[in-house]
Motif scaffolding. Structure first.
Motif, PDB file in Angstrom:
ATOM      1  N   GLY A  39       8.337   5.208  -1.804  1.00  0.00           N
ATOM      2  CA  GLY A  39       8.022   6.433  -2.536  1.00  0.00           C
ATOM      3  C   GLY A  39       9.274   7.020  -3.181  1.00  0.00           C
ATOM      4  O   GLY A  39       9.259   7.427  -4.340  1.00  0.00           O
ATOM      5  N   SER A 167       1.355  22.892   3.117  1.00  0.00           N
ATOM      6  CA  SER A 167       2.476  21.968   3.037  1.00  0.00           C
ATOM      7  C   SER A 167       3.809  22.686   3.155  1.00  0.00           C
ATOM      8  O   SER A 167       4.149  23.532   2.358  1.00  0.00           O
ATOM      9  CB  SER A 167       2.413  21.167   1.734  1.00  0.00           C
ATOM     10  OG  SER A 167       2.642  22.005   0.649  1.00  0.00           O
ATOM     11  N   ASP A 229       4.109  16.036  -5.410  1.00  0.00           N
ATOM     12  CA  ASP A 229       3.830  16.866  -4.232  1.00  0.00           C
ATOM     13  C   ASP A 229       4.827  18.018  -4.078  1.00  0.00           C
ATOM     14  O   ASP A 229       4.675  18.851  -3.189  1.00  0.00           O
ATOM     15  CB  ASP A 229       3.780  16.021  -2.955  1.00  0.00           C
ATOM     16  CG  ASP A 229       5.020  15.179  -2.764  1.00  0.00           C
ATOM     17  OD1 ASP A 229       5.742  14.950  -3.759  1.00  0.00           O
ATOM     18  OD2 ASP A 229       5.290  14.765  -1.629  1.00  0.00           O
ATOM     19  N   PHE A 260       2.180   9.570  -7.191  1.00  0.00           N
ATOM     20  CA  PHE A 260       2.361   9.063  -5.829  1.00  0.00           C
ATOM     21  C   PHE A 260       2.421   7.546  -5.784  1.00  0.00           C
ATOM     22  O   PHE A 260       2.005   6.864  -6.715  1.00  0.00           O
ATOM     23  CB  PHE A 260       1.196   9.504  -4.943  1.00  0.00           C
ATOM     24  CG  PHE A 260       1.138  10.983  -4.737  1.00  0.00           C
ATOM     25  CD1 PHE A 260       2.244  11.682  -4.278  1.00  0.00           C
ATOM     26  CD2 PHE A 260      -0.022  11.692  -5.019  1.00  0.00           C
ATOM     27  CE1 PHE A 260       2.205  13.054  -4.087  1.00  0.00           C
ATOM     28  CE2 PHE A 260      -0.076  13.062  -4.839  1.00  0.00           C
ATOM     29  CZ  PHE A 260       1.036  13.747  -4.374  1.00  0.00           C
ATOM     30  N   THR A 262       0.921   4.792  -3.142  1.00  0.00           N
ATOM     31  CA  THR A 262       0.165   4.563  -1.919  1.00  0.00           C
ATOM     32  C   THR A 262       0.298   3.091  -1.531  1.00  0.00           C
ATOM     33  O   THR A 262       0.673   2.256  -2.358  1.00  0.00           O
ATOM     34  CB  THR A 262      -1.330   4.882  -2.113  1.00  0.00           C
ATOM     35  OG1 THR A 262      -1.784   4.169  -3.283  1.00  0.00           O
ATOM     36  CG2 THR A 262      -1.567   6.363  -2.316  1.00  0.00           C
ATOM     37  N   GLN A 266      -3.698   3.794   0.895  1.00  0.00           N
ATOM     38  CA  GLN A 266      -3.431   4.893   1.822  1.00  0.00           C
ATOM     39  C   GLN A 266      -2.061   5.505   1.596  1.00  0.00           C
ATOM     40  O   GLN A 266      -1.138   4.824   1.159  1.00  0.00           O
ATOM     41  CB  GLN A 266      -3.479   4.375   3.260  1.00  0.00           C
ATOM     42  CG  GLN A 266      -4.884   4.243   3.782  1.00  0.00           C
ATOM     43  CD  GLN A 266      -4.870   3.763   5.203  1.00  0.00           C
ATOM     44  OE1 GLN A 266      -4.232   2.769   5.530  1.00  0.00           O
ATOM     45  NE2 GLN A 266      -5.593   4.471   6.056  1.00  0.00           N
ATOM     46  N   LYS A 267      -1.969   6.769   1.908  1.00  0.00           N
ATOM     47  CA  LYS A 267      -0.691   7.445   1.839  1.00  0.00           C
ATOM     48  C   LYS A 267       0.242   6.779   2.847  1.00  0.00           C
ATOM     49  O   LYS A 267      -0.182   6.388   3.931  1.00  0.00           O
ATOM     50  CB  LYS A 267      -0.886   8.922   2.204  1.00  0.00           C
ATOM     51  CG  LYS A 267       0.177   9.791   1.600  1.00  0.00           C
ATOM     52  CD  LYS A 267      -0.014  11.246   1.923  1.00  0.00           C
ATOM     53  CE  LYS A 267       1.340  11.908   1.686  1.00  0.00           C
ATOM     54  NZ  LYS A 267       1.462  13.224   2.241  1.00  0.00           N
ATOM     55  N   MET A 268       1.505   6.610   2.440  1.00  0.00           N
ATOM     56  CA  MET A 268       2.457   5.985   3.344  1.00  0.00           C
ATOM     57  C   MET A 268       2.816   6.964   4.465  1.00  0.00           C
ATOM     58  O   MET A 268       3.172   8.097   4.205  1.00  0.00           O
ATOM     59  CB  MET A 268       3.701   5.586   2.563  1.00  0.00           C
ATOM     60  CG  MET A 268       4.461   4.499   3.216  1.00  0.00           C
ATOM     61  SD  MET A 268       5.632   3.630   2.143  1.00  0.00           S
ATOM     62  CE  MET A 268       6.138   4.833   0.993  1.00  0.00           C
ATOM     63  N   ALA A 269       2.679   6.527   5.700  1.00  0.00           N
ATOM     64  CA  ALA A 269       3.005   7.416   6.816  1.00  0.00           C
ATOM     65  C   ALA A 269       3.420   6.585   8.016  1.00  0.00           C
ATOM     66  O   ALA A 269       2.866   5.506   8.254  1.00  0.00           O
ATOM     67  CB  ALA A 269       1.800   8.276   7.175  1.00  0.00           C
ATOM     68  N   ALA A 302      -0.749   7.172 -10.403  1.00  0.00           N
ATOM     69  CA  ALA A 302      -0.520   6.705  -9.033  1.00  0.00           C
ATOM     70  C   ALA A 302      -0.268   5.198  -9.060  1.00  0.00           C
ATOM     71  O   ALA A 302      -0.795   4.493  -9.913  1.00  0.00           O
ATOM     72  CB  ALA A 302      -1.736   7.023  -8.180  1.00  0.00           C
ATOM     73  N   ASP A 304      -0.721   1.941  -6.615  1.00  0.00           N
ATOM     74  CA  ASP A 304      -1.129   1.450  -5.310  1.00  0.00           C
ATOM     75  C   ASP A 304      -0.419   0.122  -5.068  1.00  0.00           C
ATOM     76  O   ASP A 304      -0.608  -0.851  -5.786  1.00  0.00           O
ATOM     77  CB  ASP A 304      -2.646   1.277  -5.200  1.00  0.00           C
ATOM     78  CG  ASP A 304      -3.037   0.925  -3.765  1.00  0.00           C
ATOM     79  OD1 ASP A 304      -2.496   1.584  -2.850  1.00  0.00           O
ATOM     80  OD2 ASP A 304      -3.817  -0.017  -3.564  1.00  0.00           O
TER      81      ASP A 304
END
Ligand SMILES: [Zn+2]
Length: 468
Positions: A39, A167, A229, A260, A262, A266-269, A302, A304
């Motif tokens: 990201g 946030s 964000d 973003f 992803t 999915q969101k990177m986490a 975005a 992906d």
């Protein structure tokens, strides 16, 4: 005329810097408490390309980027790791700079650390207090968002909606509005702190950016960039702070926000286990692939990240590499009729035009990339038809080099030189002799290798070969 999408107006606008060709540009930097991930790579490659393009167009861009080296995240991580927060931050700042160098993200004019701007931060908090935009509570100084009438103009939220946002909102009991954010946080005894007229503490996150930009640019400047964000609450807070302090608006003429990234939708986490650091990526893939992967998507869209995207991009890169190889090895046996040389010239000028048209339209890099692929296809066709002389090939290469001043993924230093197999055979044979203790023969082989123009050096890891 360059058109840019401005988040402030939600429109594409004609781009006119505040002063002729001079551009002051600020991009939010990282909070340095961990390794950078894909990201981050995306955001910083996007702004690297934008700035390189603006410079190519003759703008004098000062690209300023902050580094958040004091923050709750840093303090918490340092506690976990049992190291001093300053040490953790300075270590990860070094790693960040290293990653950026690897990615050829080299357009930044100056990195500004938050902790090097404490004086400027305190001065901003003082002015906000004096103008009654800020108030003191038990644990710090807060900004009163209900005092700033334009609050929400960037994110298009009202102060009330702002209260719903979760946030990175500062939690504190004595706040006047839920959306009020911290400007100066009083420190606990074991935490890093700086003296101030209001008490020992550390800066809030939003105030460091305006303190840094005011110092280097003054109260207004041309472009502020960052990932999407950050629009709310971070960038909204910056506007509220600086415009309240200076009484001038707008703080920033053009706001650019990148989309973003992803991973497989999915969101990177960390909790999902799909967190990919730049280093992880580079263990298996070349750097240029990452730059291209990001460039071929529009900066506001975005991305992906998935296997299909990766393999498709690899193929495109191979196609370009093959084309360049052919261009570099064109023999002078081309059969040209009188009008043929024009084919190359027109191919190049069309590519130039398509590239410029795409980039002038809000930095449309995917279309600009399509122009490159188009040139590759048509160029390949002409090569197959035996219509490309070495000097035509050089013209095409020159155009690709021009484009790569902005994109930096086509030419990547000198490729590692192949050592001829005849030399390698001697090297392997010599290693065998050394193992068997046949020093005389090993020495003879060294001479033979030397005659072929290579020098062998014996190291702990084995033989190293250098061209003489
Ligand atoms: Zn920021």
């Amino acid at each position: 005329m360059l058109k840019v999408y401005n988040t402030l107006s939600r429109k594409k606008e004609s781009f006119r810097p505040r002063k002729d060709k001079k551009i002051n540009l600020f991009v939010c930097g990282p909070t340095v408490y961990d390794f950078s991930h894909l990201g981050h790579a995306r955001t910083y490659i996007v702004f690297d390309v934008i700035v390189k393009y603006l410079r190519e167009k003759g703008y004098d861009v000062f690209y300023l980027q902050n580094v958040t080296d004091i923050d709750d995240k840093i303090i918490n991580r340092a506690k976990e790791k049992k190291v001093a927060p300053q040490k953790l931050a300075s270590d990860f700042q070094k790693e960040y700079i290293k990653d950026m160098k690897t990615l050829k993200v080299d357009a930044v004019s100056k990195y500004a650390k938050a902790t090097k701007h404490i004086k400027e931060i305190i001065s901003q908090v003082e002015r906000l207090l004096k103008k009654h935009y800020a108030y003191q509570t038990e644990d710090g100084i807060y900004y009163n968002i209900s005092k700033f009438k334009r609050y929400g103009k960037l994110s298009r939220r009202t102060a009330l909606q702002a209260e719903d946002a979760v946030s990175r909102i500062d939690e504190a009991k004595e706040k006047k509005n839920r959306g009020d954010f911290c400007l100066w946080k009083f420190s606990k005894p074991e935490e890093p702190s700086w003296p101030s007229p209001f008490g020992r503490g550390r800066p809030g996150w939003h105030i460091e950016d305006t303190a840094i930009t005011e110092k280097h640019f003054g109260s207004r400047y041309d472009i502020h960039g960052g990932a999407k964000d950050l629009i709310f609450p971070h960038h909204e807070a910056e506007i509220a702070q600086m415009e309240a302090i200076s009484g001038k608006k707008p703080l920033v003429k053009y706001w650019f926000h990148s989309g973003f990234l992803t991973v497989k939708g999915q969101k990177m986490a960390k909790s999902l286990g799909n967190f990919i650091t730049i280093r992880d990526f580079l263990k298996e893939n070349p750097v240029r692939l990452l730059r291209l992967l990001i460039i071929k998507t529009h900066y506001r869209s975005a991305i992906d990240y998935n296997e299909r995207l990766l393999s498709q991009t690899k193929k495109e890169l191979e196609k370009i590499d093959e084309f360049i190889y052919k261009l570099k090895n064109q023999k002078s046996t081309a059969q040209l009729s009188v009008r043929d040389p024009k084919l190359i010239k027109s191919l190049i000028s069309r590519t130039k035009k398509e590239f410029a048209r795409a980039m002038q339209d809000d930095f449309n890099t995917p279309e600009a990339f399509a122009a490159i692929l188009n040139m590759v296809s048509e160029g390949n066709y002409l090569i197959a038809q035996n219509k490309v002389r070495p000097k035509d090939a050089r013209l095409i290469l020159k155009e690709l080099k021009e484009i790569d001043k902005v994109f930096s993924f086509i030419f990547w230093g000198k490729p590692k030189e192949e050592i001829p197999s005849s030399v390698m055979n001697f090297v392997r044979l010599r290693e065998k002799c050394r193992k068997e203790g046949d020093w005389q023969k090993a020495d003879d082989l060294r001479k033979k290798i030397k005659k072929l123009g290579y020098w062998v050096e014996d190291t702990k890891e084995g033989s190293k070969i250098k061209k003489i």
